[in-house]
Write a protein that holds these residues in place. Structure first.
Motif, PDB file in Angstrom:
ATOM      1  N   THR A  69       0.831  -1.210   0.000  1.00 35.85           N
ATOM      2  CA  THR A  69       0.000   0.000   0.000  1.00 35.85           C
ATOM      3  C   THR A  69       0.860   1.253   0.000  1.00 35.85           C
ATOM      4  N   VAL A 113       0.884   4.198  -2.819  1.00 37.59           N
ATOM      5  CA  VAL A 113       0.640   5.615  -2.528  1.00 37.59           C
ATOM      6  C   VAL A 113       1.746   6.485  -3.124  1.00 37.59           C
ATOM      7  N   THR A 128       3.320   7.677   4.262  1.00 40.50           N
ATOM      8  CA  THR A 128       1.896   7.584   4.538  1.00 40.50           C
ATOM      9  C   THR A 128       1.766   7.026   5.942  1.00 40.50           C
ATOM     10  N   LEU A 175      -6.397   4.579   0.577  1.00 47.10           N
ATOM     11  CA  LEU A 175      -5.733   3.348   0.156  1.00 47.10           C
ATOM     12  C   LEU A 175      -6.485   2.150   0.686  1.00 47.10           C
ATOM     13  N   SER A 188      -4.366   2.737  -4.349  1.00 47.30           N
ATOM     14  CA  SER A 188      -4.382   4.044  -3.695  1.00 47.30           C
ATOM     15  C   SER A 188      -4.852   5.102  -4.678  1.00 47.30           C
TER      16      SER A 188
END
Length: 142
Positions: free
Chosen positions: A57, A61, A84, A115, A124
């Motif tokens: 993830t 992002v 993030t 996300l 995301s």
């Protein structure tokens, strides 16, 4: 707020796993910022699958953010310059550092992120915004 740019990315988790195997785990150190790396190691220690999902993830992002600001993965956008993290509520937030933070500040750019991940994919979506008013659209009348 005015939309500066939009970016989205989807990652196949098995591809991230293959890169981690090929790099003997160094991929996480290359891509994650210091706070993300700490969280990754804690999650990975509890569950390898959850650690991998976290890495996928965050990678997604960074890709989506680089598209939203229009730079791709070129200076000052670097893997570790954007993290993030999560608010206490769980809401994901973006934190830029170093030259990327200065670049964003000089342009008045802020960003929002969402996300998600499932067993096979991480996705995301990033919206970069500025406080400036959007230019008026030209119209013609017939």
């Amino acid at each position: 707020m005015t939309v500066y740019g939009i970016g989205t990315d989807i990652v196949q988790v098995s591809r991230v796993a293959a890169v981690m195997t090929r790099t003997r785990g160094r991929f996480a150190e290359k891509v994650l910022g210091p706070d993300e790396l700490r969280i990754y190691h804690a999650r990975h220690a509890r569950s390898a699958a959850r650690g991998l999902a976290f890495l996928a993830t965050r990678f997604s992002v960074k890709e989506a953010f680089s598209k939203a600001i229009g730079l791709g993965m070129h200076w000052p956008m670097t893997w570790r310059a954007l993290q993030t993290l999560n608010e206490a509520s769980g809401q994901p937030v973006l934190r830029a550092s170093g030259e990327l933070a200065a670049w964003l500040e000089a342009r008045g750019i802020s960003a929002r992120v969402t996300l998600s991940d499932e067993r096979d994919y991480a996705v995301s979506f990033v919206i970069a915004e500025t406080a400036e008013a959007a230019p008026a659209l030209a119209t013609t009348h017939s």
